[in-house]
Design a protein around this motif. Structure first.
Motif, mmCIF file in Angstrom:
data_model
loop_
_atom_site.group_PDB
_atom_site.id
_atom_site.type_symbol
_atom_site.label_atom_id
_atom_site.label_comp_id
_atom_site.label_asym_id
_atom_site.label_seq_id
_atom_site.Cartn_x
_atom_site.Cartn_y
_atom_site.Cartn_z
ATOM 1 N N ILE A 17 2.347 4.952 -6.220
ATOM 2 C CA ILE A 17 2.500 4.879 -4.768
ATOM 3 C C ILE A 17 3.975 5.046 -4.395
ATOM 4 N N THR A 18 4.203 5.352 -3.130
ATOM 5 C CA THR A 18 5.562 5.474 -2.598
ATOM 6 C C THR A 18 5.743 4.476 -1.467
ATOM 7 N N ILE A 19 6.860 3.761 -1.492
ATOM 8 C CA ILE A 19 7.222 2.861 -0.404
ATOM 9 C C ILE A 19 8.620 3.246 0.082
ATOM 10 N N THR A 20 8.951 2.787 1.285
ATOM 11 C CA THR A 20 10.271 3.072 1.842
ATOM 12 C C THR A 20 10.929 1.785 2.298
ATOM 13 N N ILE A 21 12.190 1.630 1.910
ATOM 14 C CA ILE A 21 13.019 0.519 2.380
ATOM 15 C C ILE A 21 14.059 1.168 3.314
ATOM 16 N N PRO A 22 13.986 0.920 4.641
ATOM 17 C CA PRO A 22 14.945 1.539 5.555
ATOM 18 C C PRO A 22 16.367 0.975 5.355
ATOM 19 N N GLN A 23 17.335 1.746 5.835
ATOM 20 C CA GLN A 23 18.759 1.324 5.770
ATOM 21 C C GLN A 23 18.996 0.123 6.649
ATOM 22 N N HIS A 29 2.761 -4.179 -16.458
ATOM 23 C CA HIS A 29 4.120 -3.624 -16.444
ATOM 24 C C HIS A 29 4.232 -2.811 -15.163
ATOM 25 N N LEU A 30 5.301 -3.016 -14.420
ATOM 26 C CA LEU A 30 5.526 -2.279 -13.189
ATOM 27 C C LEU A 30 6.601 -1.230 -13.430
ATOM 28 N N LEU A 31 6.229 0.016 -13.190
ATOM 29 C CA LEU A 31 7.155 1.135 -13.348
ATOM 30 C C LEU A 31 7.732 1.450 -11.974
ATOM 31 N N ILE A 32 9.054 1.410 -11.870
ATOM 32 C CA ILE A 32 9.736 1.631 -10.597
ATOM 33 C C ILE A 32 10.588 2.891 -10.706
ATOM 34 N N ASP A 33 10.318 3.854 -9.835
ATOM 35 C CA ASP A 33 11.110 5.088 -9.775
ATOM 36 C C ASP A 33 11.206 5.798 -11.120
ATOM 37 N N THR A 34 10.096 5.834 -11.853
ATOM 38 C CA THR A 34 10.087 6.504 -13.147
ATOM 39 C C THR A 34 8.692 7.019 -13.460
ATOM 40 N N ASP A 35 8.625 7.945 -14.396
ATOM 41 C CA ASP A 35 7.341 8.437 -14.879
ATOM 42 C C ASP A 35 6.851 7.534 -16.003
ATOM 43 N N LEU A 36 5.635 7.785 -16.466
ATOM 44 C CA LEU A 36 5.098 7.007 -17.579
ATOM 45 C C LEU A 36 5.995 7.165 -18.801
ATOM 46 N N PRO A 37 6.201 6.075 -19.553
ATOM 47 C CA PRO A 37 6.958 6.190 -20.799
ATOM 48 C C PRO A 37 6.082 6.855 -21.864
ATOM 49 N N LYS A 59 13.515 5.676 -0.636
ATOM 50 C CA LYS A 59 12.119 5.854 -1.065
ATOM 51 C C LYS A 59 12.017 5.446 -2.522
ATOM 52 N N HIS A 60 10.931 4.750 -2.848
ATOM 53 C CA HIS A 60 10.713 4.275 -4.217
ATOM 54 C C HIS A 60 9.271 4.509 -4.617
ATOM 55 N N THR A 61 9.064 4.745 -5.912
ATOM 56 C CA THR A 61 7.705 4.839 -6.431
ATOM 57 C C THR A 61 7.409 3.602 -7.267
ATOM 58 N N LEU A 62 6.145 3.169 -7.214
ATOM 59 C CA LEU A 62 5.660 2.031 -7.995
ATOM 60 C C LEU A 62 4.374 2.452 -8.696
ATOM 61 N N GLN A 63 4.228 2.045 -9.943
ATOM 62 C CA GLN A 63 3.003 2.314 -10.697
ATOM 63 C C GLN A 63 2.826 1.202 -11.719
ATOM 64 N N LEU A 64 1.586 0.769 -11.910
ATOM 65 C CA LEU A 64 1.277 -0.233 -12.928
ATOM 66 C C LEU A 64 0.816 0.444 -14.209
ATOM 67 N N LEU A 65 1.221 -0.131 -15.333
ATOM 68 C CA LEU A 65 0.736 0.278 -16.647
ATOM 69 C C LEU A 65 0.355 -1.000 -17.375
ATOM 70 N N ARG A 75 0.848 -1.189 0.000
ATOM 71 C CA ARG A 75 0.000 0.000 0.000
ATOM 72 C C ARG A 75 0.887 1.243 0.000
ATOM 73 N N ASP A 76 0.286 2.350 -0.441
ATOM 74 C CA ASP A 76 0.998 3.622 -0.452
ATOM 75 C C ASP A 76 1.489 3.945 0.957
ATOM 76 N N GLY A 77 2.771 4.312 1.072
ATOM 77 C CA GLY A 77 3.345 4.678 2.360
ATOM 78 C C GLY A 77 3.923 3.524 3.154
ATOM 79 N N THR A 78 3.817 2.303 2.649
ATOM 80 C CA THR A 78 4.325 1.146 3.380
ATOM 81 C C THR A 78 5.838 1.237 3.575
#
Length: 141
Positions: free
Chosen positions: A135-141, A73-81, A111-117, A38-41
């Protein structure tokens, strides 16, 4: 020189029109969404499952032409192509051409963004595009 320029402009316009014409109409009411995360996870480990949802359309593998179907298609840390071009296949544009609706991925801390296309058998987005909220997720150090 003006005559050559006009011919080049006309060729570009025709070429762009042909590319846009390759986009299939989106199935009525089709929607994609990220079930998890989910967004913010905050994800404690960089390895996690992404679960992809779809409504009012069907899943078919890449290369298989069936009405009202496509694949994720999963878009990671990018805008729509560019929507009038085939979706790239790289570390920021993951293809699920076998028809997968979930996948285990690994991301580095941050922090990473995820979006489906959702796209057709040829990795072209539909017209209008069928995409999830980013959505934005965070992977801690």
């Amino acid at each position: 020189m003006k005559k050559i320029s006009a011919v080049l402009v006309a060729a570009l316009i025709i070429g762009l029109g042909a590319a846009a014409a390759d986009r299939k109409p989106a199935p009525a009411g089709a929607a994609v969404y990220i079930i998890w995360p989910r967004d913010g996870t905050v994800i404690r480990d960089g390895k996690f499952w992404v679960r992809m949802g779809l409504s009012n359309a069907g899943i078919a593998p890449a290369g298989i032409e069936r009405p009202n179907t496509g694949h994720h298609h999963l878009l990671i840390d990018t805008d729509l192509p560019p929507l009038d071009e085939e979706i790239p296949n790289d570390k920021n544009h993951l293809h699920f051409g076998a028809g997968q609706t979930e996948a285990r991925i690994e991301l580095p801390p941050g922090k990473h963004t995820l979006q489906l296309l959702f796209a057709d058998a040829n990795h072209m987005s539909f017209d209008p595009p069928i995409m999830s909220k980013k959505i934005t997720i965070t992977i801690p150090q």
